[in-house]
Scaffold this active site. Sequence first.
Site, PDB file in Angstrom:
ATOM      1  N   CYS A 239      11.724   7.055   7.886  1.00  0.00           N
ATOM      2  CA  CYS A 239      12.889   6.331   7.785  1.00  0.00           C
ATOM      3  C   CYS A 239      12.988   5.846   6.424  1.00  0.00           C
ATOM      4  O   CYS A 239      12.946   6.380   5.460  1.00  0.00           O
ATOM      5  CB  CYS A 239      12.568   5.127   8.957  1.00  0.00           C
ATOM      6  SG  CYS A 239      10.800   4.044   8.649  1.00  0.00           S
ATOM      7  N   ARG A 244      10.071   2.124  11.215  1.00  0.00           N
ATOM      8  CA  ARG A 244      10.843   2.390  12.213  1.00  0.00           C
ATOM      9  C   ARG A 244      10.287   3.808  12.710  1.00  0.00           C
ATOM     10  O   ARG A 244      10.420   4.250  13.941  1.00  0.00           O
ATOM     11  CB  ARG A 244      12.238   2.733  11.967  1.00  0.00           C
ATOM     12  CG  ARG A 244      13.233   1.459  11.987  1.00  0.00           C
ATOM     13  CD  ARG A 244      14.513   1.551  11.360  1.00  0.00           C
ATOM     14  NE  ARG A 244      14.482   1.556   9.981  1.00  0.00           N
ATOM     15  CZ  ARG A 244      15.708   1.667   9.345  1.00  0.00           C
ATOM     16  NH1 ARG A 244      17.027   1.736   9.978  1.00  0.00           N
ATOM     17  NH2 ARG A 244      15.728   1.875   7.868  1.00  0.00           N
TER      18      ARG A 244
END
Lengths: 281, 326
Positions: A239, A244
């Site tokens: 990410c 994430r």
Amino acid sequence: MSQYANPDVLVSTDWLAANLNNPGQRIVEISVDPKLYEAGHIPGAVNLNWNTELQDQLRRDIASKETIEHLLSDRGVKSTDTIILYGDHSNWFAAYAFWLLKVYGHQNIKILNGGRAKWLAEESRPLVTDKPAVTTSTYKVSGVDESLRAKLPEVLAAVHGRSANLVDVRSPDEFSGKIIAPPGMNETAQRAGHIPGAKSVPWSTAVKENGEFKSPDELREIYFSRAGVVETKPTIAYCRIGERSSHTWFVLKYLLGLKDVRNYDGSWTEYGNLIGAPIER
Amino acid sequence: MNHATRTYDDILELLPSEENPSPMVRIRRLAPLGSVIFAKLEWLNPFGSVKDRTAWEMIRQLEAAGKLGSHTAADGQTHTRGLVEPTSGNTGLSLAAIAAARGYPMRAIVPAKVPRDKKVLLRIAGAEVDVVPDALCPLPGQDEGTIALAKTYARASSHKYAMPNQYENQANAQAHIRTTGPEIWRQTQGNVSHVFVSLGTCGTASGLSKFLKEKNPAIKVLAVQPSPGHDVPGLRNTSELGASKLFDPALIDEIIEIDYELAYSTAIELCRTEGMLAGPSSGLVFEGARRFAAREPIPCGVAIFADSVFKYASTLARHIPDLAIE
């Protein structure tokens, strides 16, 4: 309906409500906004701060083995304990902690399916402000599993050899290069775009509106049928700063059962700053 | 309390009601020929906006249920229960001022993106302010961060906090059934034909529609919304109404969408042409009424002007080039 590959890594809010005081268990909140824990948390839960505790505060790296030992000892966790993680934003940072603690070899870790939002949405679920009385422990990291982590050479090898699935979990605008980072974010890169060959599957695609993970069939449809992730190949998720993507790492490795999944924690803030690295838009 | 001499014992006596309505002023120059449009000047309520009504209704309801003020908790100790509410603007200010007048503590949960002045205003009115980081990747359907933190306080510290929850509380619409609706009916002597409102929590639109359509089903309630991607404070485009449980499309005759930049330029027009120091949401609502009047005449229209321009000087300066000062 088919099962998750490892259904035992999830607990439901019903289960947790009935098992808050199990011996050999430590509930840990890890939310994007640390104020949430102070305002109210699941009874018995301790807190971890993703920003100040789970990252090396000097060089850019995950928290060291010694830091993890100190943190878990301070929170009274024993190596034989089951750690139950939960947090806001559909367990985004709970999944990061899951990944990190797996890198450091903790055996029994589970995630509260639906996270803090689902617990809060269920009106009978208790929240308290009292911090639990914790007896500190002497936690020892048993080993470091580097196979869960992708570093730059492995990423570049995957780009050149097309040998691995690359899954970009950022927003579509970050993937397409329209923006380098979401507005207001400090951590950014010199260039916008994505790693060549990467498939775009924003991390939140894996969760339902109530914060729970989607069904195995829905997840298979999203990652394998629609995005074209090849089940037999190694997979690298990335990410912007590598957090994430640990959510997607969790989904691919534990819920869908892919054998070789790595989280590239350098992510776009490393890759997008490299001189000469190939970029697609 | 004496409305004739406007002499009062308590600031809360100034809150609007059928006997003490917010003024309605005819828009003389900017209203299209053949249409009559009144602006209902909600900024003349004691705490400066239409939200005085909502805040007061919600607090009255909590008081009636015995949920505010001094109480003895299960541990035998006496606590003062106050308010916690996710809010970035007018509702927070109205709640904080009414809480101050009543002697209740108030905690406002505010998103980081809200301008500094608004956060400071809440502190000035006596609220504790918690700032919540803006969602990096907001998820559809889930509570926004501010709502989640407020709900957490209300559950974990229920001895200290009650949460009015303007997004779900029917008192929000009830305020307009009890006050704004009857005021308009009386002020227009039953002649009101069209009402123009903006959408935020949707309490104004829902409450007014319920009251006025019962009086006369022919009355039209028109909602004016900014185009998507807008930055008009306090308003929502219908695509953003997930947070509000008060939105009922059946109560609205039509949704008029207006380019959001016109919220600012029309507010300036109202200021400069009518001497009405209207804020951007009032600019948007009037622009909607003006568009509607171009299609069919409005015999007796009422546009709800939610607040004045005073809080928005820097917002307007960003949108209107001739306001920039070197």
